[in-house]
Write an enzyme that holds these catalytic residues in place. Structure first.
Site, mmCIF file in Angstrom:
data_model
loop_
_atom_site.group_PDB
_atom_site.id
_atom_site.type_symbol
_atom_site.label_atom_id
_atom_site.label_comp_id
_atom_site.label_asym_id
_atom_site.label_seq_id
_atom_site.Cartn_x
_atom_site.Cartn_y
_atom_site.Cartn_z
ATOM 1 N N ARG A 193 0.848 -1.196 0.000
ATOM 2 C CA ARG A 193 0.000 0.000 0.000
ATOM 3 C C ARG A 193 0.879 1.239 0.000
ATOM 4 O O ARG A 193 1.227 1.746 1.058
ATOM 5 C CB ARG A 193 -0.866 0.017 1.252
ATOM 6 N N ASP B 158 2.003 5.098 -0.234
ATOM 7 C CA ASP B 158 1.375 6.350 0.198
ATOM 8 C C ASP B 158 1.259 7.355 -0.950
ATOM 9 O O ASP B 158 1.854 7.168 -2.010
ATOM 10 C CB ASP B 158 2.223 6.983 1.310
ATOM 11 N N ARG C 2 11.382 5.133 4.276
ATOM 12 C CA ARG C 2 11.543 6.593 4.343
ATOM 13 C C ARG C 2 12.265 7.025 5.612
ATOM 14 O O ARG C 2 13.005 8.018 5.607
ATOM 15 C CB ARG C 2 10.179 7.273 4.215
#
Lengths: 244, 244
Positions: free
Chosen positions: A50, A52, A197
């Protein structure tokens, strides 16, 4: 009824991410709408990851079951003729009906791209994280090695992530550069929410000299989110490959 | 009064080209508006090349005369803080008051980028010309050599271009590739309107086998626009460098 796996590239810039939601444009919804036009009935697809808002994919995968009569090798062209330009189906293959793109995945590869130059690049504004300060790539490479192996990565997970088990194994973390572009390639058996990230943000802090490469081991062991670096922005992240 | 030369990168996707016009967003207008905010009086800038809508620049240049008090090495940062994200000033230098970015240019370098793969790439949709058919790069390289030297390129000029003299000299035309990306790098003392895009369109026809490399010599000599290939689309073109 046939079971199909799709290989998907997308430019995440104008999407609110992969997963279908009530409001906002998503990749899942666009593909489901295109499939419905082809198959003439609603289809639910399952993505492997999934991503972002703003995150890109070079090799996302998704699976679905449907009464689709189009030959499997014609599915990419059939869907691409309907899909918006920021999504492309790169491949389709028939899979066993037990196959689920997310649960069957053995691992994933992500790429995080940094543009390291004193002045910003308009051409890369949506495709890389712009860092104007000089970065010590040797130190980033050294720090990267401490992430390899099996660790509890709970300090590298966005607050709000609610997994039971935050232990993951990273097989590969390479930092390399060409001219002003630095790429971080990470491969592992699974990733926590925002993990890549936060790793990228931490490696940038190492590159700036704010975190010592040797401290990475302890930062991971501490499990404390605040000791790691900030979450690097979405536009630098690419889901590279889903490994089966 | 000081005379300044700017080095400029831009993403041409959302511009109606370089040159200021009554309606539509242009790169020249955005930079002139930013300069006016810094200098507090209207400024006219002269660009080295008038790129069309959708065409990008890695190294456009422009010159202007103004009462600017900002130190020359701070001009890029000062302007970038005002400019929209799809333009970046990469450098500024003080030049002689006789300098004019366009008339002083001795030559230019352009890059034309092709994405050659059976299925389209969302990430490159605004940054390359998508050609799904297989291309013979060896033939394109061979054909490229016939463009070198001094020729009357009137067959490689968009109708509507009204120059007196269509003789130009090309110093370099390299075709190279990496994975699915083909780049054509052209350097010459000057270029006619749409000349690089028509050369690129012609080389694509050669790559597809529709034009023989050996026919390029005659096509150039004929001066007939219709014998050359179609004009390749704007989004594959980059103004790479202006040579002084």
């Amino acid at each position: 009824m046939r079971s199909i796996k799709l290989l998907i590239e997308y430019d995440g810039t104008h999407f609110c991410g992969w997963q279908r939601q009530v409001e906002g444009r998503t990749v899942q919804e666009e593909i489901e709408k295109a499939l419905e036009k082809v198959i003439k009935e609603p289809v639910k697809i399952h993505g492997a990851g999934r991503t972002d808002a703003g995150v890109h994919a070079l090799g996302q995968t998704a699976s679905f079951h449907a009464n689709i009569t189009v030959p499997v090798d014609k599915i990419p062209i059939a869907l691409n003729s309907i899909l918006p330009e920021d999504i492309s189906i790169l491949g389709a293959s028939e899979v066993d009906e037990s196959f689920h793109a997310r649960y069957a995945a053995k691992g994933k590869k992500y790429i995080y791209q940094i543009y390291n130059s004193p002045l910003r690049s308009p051409l890369l504004r949506n495709y890389a994280y712009f860092v104007p300060q000089p970065l010590d790539i040797g130190k980033m490479q050294e720090a990267g090695q401490y992430f390899l192996g099996t660790h509890d990565f709970k300090g590298f997970m966005a607050s709000g992530g609610s997994v039971q088990d935050s232990i993951r194994t990273l097989y590969k973390l390479d930092v390399y550069f060409h001219e002003k572009i630095i790429k971080i390639e990470v491969e592992g058996n699974g990733f926590l929410y925002n993990m890549v990230r936060i790793i990228a943000g931490t490696l940038v802090e190492v590159g700036k000299g704010k975190i010592d490469p040797k401290d990475i081991k302890q930062i991971i062991a501490s499990g404390i989110r605040d000791l790691a670096g900030p979450t690097a922005p979405a536009q630098g992240l690419y889901l590279g490959e889903v490994i089966y």
